[in-house]
Design a protein around this motif. Structure first.
Motif, short mmCIF file in Angstrom:
data_model
loop_
_atom_site.label_atom_id
_atom_site.label_comp_id
_atom_site.label_asym_id
_atom_site.label_seq_id
_atom_site.Cartn_x
_atom_site.Cartn_y
_atom_site.Cartn_z
N GLU A 176 0.83 -1.21 0.00
CA GLU A 176 0.00 0.00 0.00
C GLU A 176 0.86 1.26 0.00
OE1 GLU A 176 -4.36 -0.69 2.00
OE2 GLU A 176 -2.70 -0.24 3.33
N PHE A 177 0.33 2.30 -0.62
CA PHE A 177 0.97 3.61 -0.56
C PHE A 177 0.14 4.44 0.42
CE2 PHE A 177 3.83 6.43 -3.22
CZ PHE A 177 3.81 7.47 -2.31
N VAL A 178 0.68 4.65 1.60
CA VAL A 178 -0.07 5.35 2.65
C VAL A 178 0.57 6.72 2.88
CG1 VAL A 178 -0.72 5.31 5.09
CG2 VAL A 178 -0.78 3.22 3.74
N VAL A 179 -0.27 7.72 2.93
CA VAL A 179 0.24 9.08 3.15
C VAL A 179 -0.23 9.59 4.50
CG1 VAL A 179 0.24 11.44 2.30
CG2 VAL A 179 0.30 9.55 0.68
N PHE A 180 0.74 10.04 5.32
CA PHE A 180 0.41 10.72 6.58
C PHE A 180 0.32 12.21 6.24
CE2 PHE A 180 3.06 7.54 9.35
CZ PHE A 180 2.18 6.52 8.99
N VAL A 181 -0.82 12.79 6.53
CA VAL A 181 -0.99 14.20 6.20
C VAL A 181 -1.57 14.96 7.39
CG1 VAL A 181 -3.27 13.86 5.16
CG2 VAL A 181 -1.85 15.76 4.39
N GLY A 182 -1.16 16.18 7.51
CA GLY A 182 -1.67 16.99 8.62
C GLY A 182 -0.88 18.28 8.68
N PRO A 183 -1.35 19.22 9.49
CA PRO A 183 -0.62 20.50 9.58
C PRO A 183 0.72 20.32 10.28
CG PRO A 183 -2.39 20.42 11.18
CD PRO A 183 -2.51 19.17 10.37
N SER A 184 1.57 21.34 10.21
CA SER A 184 2.87 21.29 10.86
C SER A 184 2.70 21.02 12.35
CB SER A 184 3.61 22.61 10.69
OG SER A 184 3.88 22.80 9.33
N ILE A 201 5.34 4.58 2.81
CA ILE A 201 4.69 5.54 3.72
C ILE A 201 5.28 6.90 3.44
CG2 ILE A 201 4.24 6.16 6.12
CD1 ILE A 201 4.61 3.23 6.83
N TYR A 202 4.41 7.86 3.26
CA TYR A 202 4.82 9.16 2.75
C TYR A 202 4.24 10.24 3.65
CZ TYR A 202 5.45 12.62 -1.04
OH TYR A 202 5.82 13.69 -1.81
N VAL A 203 5.08 11.15 4.07
CA VAL A 203 4.61 12.24 4.95
C VAL A 203 4.56 13.54 4.17
CG1 VAL A 203 5.39 13.73 6.82
CG2 VAL A 203 5.34 11.28 7.16
N THR A 204 3.48 14.23 4.28
CA THR A 204 3.38 15.55 3.64
C THR A 204 2.38 16.42 4.41
OG1 THR A 204 2.90 16.72 1.59
CG2 THR A 204 1.61 14.75 2.03
N HIS A 205 2.53 17.73 4.23
CA HIS A 205 1.50 18.61 4.80
C HIS A 205 0.60 19.11 3.68
CE1 HIS A 205 4.78 21.32 3.60
NE2 HIS A 205 3.78 22.09 3.23
N ASP A 206 0.94 18.68 2.44
CA ASP A 206 0.20 19.15 1.27
C ASP A 206 -0.90 18.14 0.94
OD1 ASP A 206 -0.67 19.75 -1.24
OD2 ASP A 206 1.31 20.12 -2.09
N GLN A 207 -2.13 18.55 1.17
CA GLN A 207 -3.22 17.59 0.99
C GLN A 207 -3.46 17.22 -0.47
OE1 GLN A 207 -6.53 18.45 -0.09
NE2 GLN A 207 -6.18 20.64 -0.32
N VAL A 208 -3.05 18.11 -1.40
CA VAL A 208 -3.19 17.77 -2.82
C VAL A 208 -2.22 16.62 -3.15
CG1 VAL A 208 -2.93 18.60 -5.19
CG2 VAL A 208 -3.90 20.10 -3.45
N GLU A 209 -1.00 16.74 -2.64
CA GLU A 209 0.00 15.68 -2.82
C GLU A 209 -0.51 14.37 -2.22
OE1 GLU A 209 4.03 17.33 -2.63
OE2 GLU A 209 4.38 15.78 -1.14
N ALA A 210 -1.12 14.49 -1.05
CA ALA A 210 -1.64 13.31 -0.37
C ALA A 210 -2.74 12.65 -1.20
CB ALA A 210 -2.16 13.69 1.00
N MET A 211 -3.65 13.48 -1.70
CA MET A 211 -4.79 12.95 -2.47
C MET A 211 -4.31 12.25 -3.74
SD MET A 211 -7.75 13.78 -0.99
CE MET A 211 -9.07 13.94 -2.18
N VAL A 215 -3.75 8.95 6.10
CA VAL A 215 -3.91 9.08 7.54
C VAL A 215 -3.89 10.58 7.82
CG1 VAL A 215 -2.91 8.58 9.79
CG2 VAL A 215 -2.63 6.94 7.92
N VAL A 216 -5.04 11.11 8.23
CA VAL A 216 -5.08 12.55 8.55
C VAL A 216 -4.82 12.69 10.05
CG1 VAL A 216 -6.45 14.65 8.53
CG2 VAL A 216 -6.71 12.98 6.71
N MET A 217 -3.83 13.50 10.38
CA MET A 217 -3.44 13.66 11.78
C MET A 217 -3.58 15.11 12.23
SD MET A 217 -0.07 11.27 11.89
CE MET A 217 0.06 11.32 13.65
N ASN A 218 -3.87 15.25 13.50
CA ASN A 218 -3.88 16.60 14.10
C ASN A 218 -3.64 16.47 15.59
OD1 ASN A 218 -4.13 19.41 14.12
ND2 ASN A 218 -6.28 19.26 14.74
N GLY A 219 -2.76 17.28 16.11
CA GLY A 219 -2.49 17.27 17.55
C GLY A 219 -2.03 15.92 18.06
N GLY A 220 -1.31 15.17 17.23
CA GLY A 220 -0.77 13.88 17.67
C GLY A 220 -1.79 12.75 17.67
#
Lengths: 368, 291
Positions: free
Chosen positions: A30-38, A188-198, A205-210
């Motif tokens: 699977e290609f999983v993207v972790f995305v969320g604000p800084s 597994i790919y980390v980005t804050h750019d939701q377009v990249e994630a999509m 995986v959308v994350m916020n506040g841990g």
């Protein structure tokens, strides 16, 4: 290719908790993207998977084997860093072959594996160059090549495209998708750019506040977010949120009034609405709001003051201020802005997503 | 005609842009150069002259006898222990450089790139030693070396100079600039602690290491006091001490022979300087000191 399981993972730096109760199951390939604000903890989670960071509690398994105390080099993961982290004193080939050299592989084996990775990434002509002689995109490809030669079970990417210009980023995105298809590896790919994630993700995986807010396919997250944060984070321009009071609640329908400070009241199909909830936030995406002609007022129309207009040619975004203080973004395909100071926005109640005051999604019983 | 005009115009413009301040700067620079070079040139003149030619009167601007100079050099090398002193000095300088680089780089690697308990106070303590003048530490260091039975030995000369607080400071400052991600990438690539130091950090710190090597050479070659104290045996004399003997009040050597000994002592640093000229300037700029 490997399966990855994270159970009840938590991480704190002293008294500060940066990740809590993370539970994820990532399937092989699977290609999983972790995305969320800084600062949401996505990079920390990636570093814990790589072994560069330890977890405070919880368990990490790769292909069923517990990895909590395994050395980073022995986990079968390879990481591509945002800054590429290439060794400047080594050529591209030496950079790519460094892990094999450390594993005491023979020179012919190293050469062969590096050449193979280089041909996958079309780096053959650049192998003797040093990082300073490479462009940003080429450096990134060498960094990916360095990961490929290790034949890892899991590829980890930490915002690898952030340092590239917009055009190159789009091209590298396509290359990464192609690479994933060809290698079939778990990534597994980390980005804050939701377009990249999509665009990249099989799952997001959308994350916020841990905290993991939601885990699923990109379009599922887009269409059916679990909470206000996910709804607002996914999509560009972001979803509109309009405050409303709950009026008449019936078994199959609910009426919302005082929408965004207007006198508009709308009835929408909703099964099993909790009558105890007296106010909600309506979430509606800009593409589900239409500009209505000013001369034919409809029952679902609300009037708003135009704040500014973004005309992109194929599409026009009208940013309007509502009497309640909310900002409403209307997407208009093909229609040009006539220059009026007010507009009539036609809402589609069938597209409404409802959130309670604490930001949790209120789902109609139909949805389950 | 047009071409000639075109060519002349920028030259005139360049001349016009020369200010009084520029001229003053050049005069000052030239004066400083003359002041610095004149003693060396004077030394060469005295060496390459017939023995007995008065040096204090009737100054000459050019050497008068190359042959006489060569014969003095050969005489010093053949009839005195000068060559042995050369060997001792070179060994002293090279071993100290190797020691300073090895000890300094390993310590800097830990201080700059890793955390360990007591790191800050330890580093502070090392830096504090920079404030202490050499004269204060020279007696205890001598007693330590004497207790170890290292008087008149190469290790007695070299070992105390291997732990250089200044070298550590220089290397720590440089290594702090190495991105942490590079160290992490090496860890993921399977490199152990020493391999990261050897394969990643050392090549990246090459410039700082070269700088430190140069500064250490300059310090060691010119070090007179420590060899004089710790190696009083004539068998362990360095070039500095031998030159000191030539210069001694009752040495019975004529001025031209003394100058020849001085010239021979100055040749290695001069060659060293010519080879590493650019690096020395960069190094001094990097370290903010003259070593």
């Amino acid at each position: 290719m490997a399966r990855l399981d994270i159970t009840n993972l938590a991480k704190s730096f002293g008294p500060m908790s940066v990740l809590s109760d993370v539970n994820l199951h990532i399937d092989s390939g699977e290609f999983v993207v972790f995305v969320g604000p800084s600062g949401c903890g996505k990079s920390t989670l990636l570093r814990i998977i790589s072994g560069l960071e330890t977890m405070t509690s919880g368990q990490l398994r790769i292909d069923g084997a517990i990895m909590n105390d395994v050395d980073p080099a022995q986990r079968g993961t390879a990481m591509v860093f945002q800054s590429y982290a290439l060794y400047p004193h080594m050529t591209a080939a030496e950079n790519m072959g460094f892990s094999l050299k450390m594993a005491r592989q023979t020179k012919p084996t190293i050469r062969e594996k590096v050449a193979k990775a280089a041909s996958i990434l079309r780096l053959d002509a650049l192998l003797e160059r040093r990082p300073s002689q490479l462009s940003g995109g080429q450096k990134q490809r060498v960094a990916i090549g360095r990961a490929i030669v290790r034949q890892p079970k899991v590829f980890l990417f930490d915002e690898p495209l952030s340092n590239l210009d917009a055009e190159l980023r789009v091209r590298m995105r396509a290359e990464l998708i192609d690479l994933h298809r060809r290698l079939g590896a778990t990534m597994i790919y980390v980005t804050h750019d939701q377009v990249e994630a999509m665009t990249l993700a099989d799952k997001m995986v959308v994350m916020n506040g841990g905290i993991v807010q939601q885990f699923g396919r990109p379009l599922d997250l887009y269409d059916d977010p679990d909470n206000r944060f996910v709804a607002g984070f996914i999509g560009s321009p972001k979803m509109n949120f309009l405050k409303a009071r709950v009026g008449d609640v019936r078994p199959e329908r609910v009426t919302l009034s005082d929408i965004a400070g207007t006198s508009t009241a709308l009835e929408l199909p909703f099964r099993g609405f909790d009558p105890a909830v007296s106010s909600v936030e309506i979430g509606i995406r800009p593409e589900h709001v239409r500009l209505a002609p000013t001369d034919e007022a409809g029952p679902n129309d609300i009037s708003a003051d135009v704040a500014f207009v973004e005309e992109l040619g194929d599409v026009t975004y009208i940013h309007a201020d509502m009497p309640g203080g909310e900002r409403l973004i209307v997407r208009s395909d093909g229609m040009r802005y006539s220059g009026g100071k007010t507009c009539r926005a036609r809402l589609d109640p069938g597209r409404f997503l409802l959130f309670d005051p604490s930001g949790h999604r209120i789902r109609s019983a139909h949805a389950h | 005609m047009t071409l000639a005009l075109d060519a002349a115009t920028p030259r005139r413009r360049r001349m016009a842009s020369v200010t009084y301040w520029d001229v003053l700067k050049w005069v000052i620079a030239l004066s400083v150069t003359v002041v610095i070079l004149f003693p060396i040139w004077w030394m060469i003149n005295v060496v390459f002259a017939e023995p007995g030619t008065p040096v204090s009167i009737n100054p000459r601007l050019l050497p008068t006898s190359l042959e006489a100079g060569w014969s003095k050099i050969l005489m010093i090398l053949r009839e005195t222990e000068y060559l042995r002193a050369y060997y001792i000095s070179v060994a002293y300088a090279l071993l100290t450089i190797i020691g300073v680089l090895a000890v300094g780089s390993m310590a800097a690697f830990e201080f700059a790139l890793f955390d360990f308990p007591g790191k800050r106070p330890l580093f502070g303590l090392v830096m504090l030693s920079l404030m202490v003048p050499t004269a204060v530490t020279i007696v205890p260091t001598y007693l330590l070396v004497a207790d170890m039975g290292w008087l008149n030995t190469m290790q007695g000369l070299v070992v105390p100079g291997m732990a250089s607080a200044f070298g550590l400071f220089l290397l720590v400052q440089f290594m702090k600039g190495i991105p942490h991600e590079m160290i992490e990438a090496a860890r993921l690539d399977g490199a152990g602690h020493f391999q990261i130091y050897w394969h990643v950090v050392m090549p990246l710190a090459k410039n700082a290491l070269v700088t430190l090597a140069i500064l250490t050479f300059m310090r060691t070659w010119g070090n007179f006091m420590w060899p004089l104290i710790v190696a009083p045996n004539a068998q362990m004399y360095t070039v500095g001490q031998v030159v000191g003997l030539f210069n001694a009040p009752y040495s019975h050597h004529t001025v031209d022979v003394v100058m020849t000994a001085n010239l021979l002592a100055a040749v290695p640093p001069l060659i060293f300087f010519l080879i590493f000229q650019r690096k020395i300037v960069e190094g001094i700029a990097m370290s903010g000191t003259k070593g």
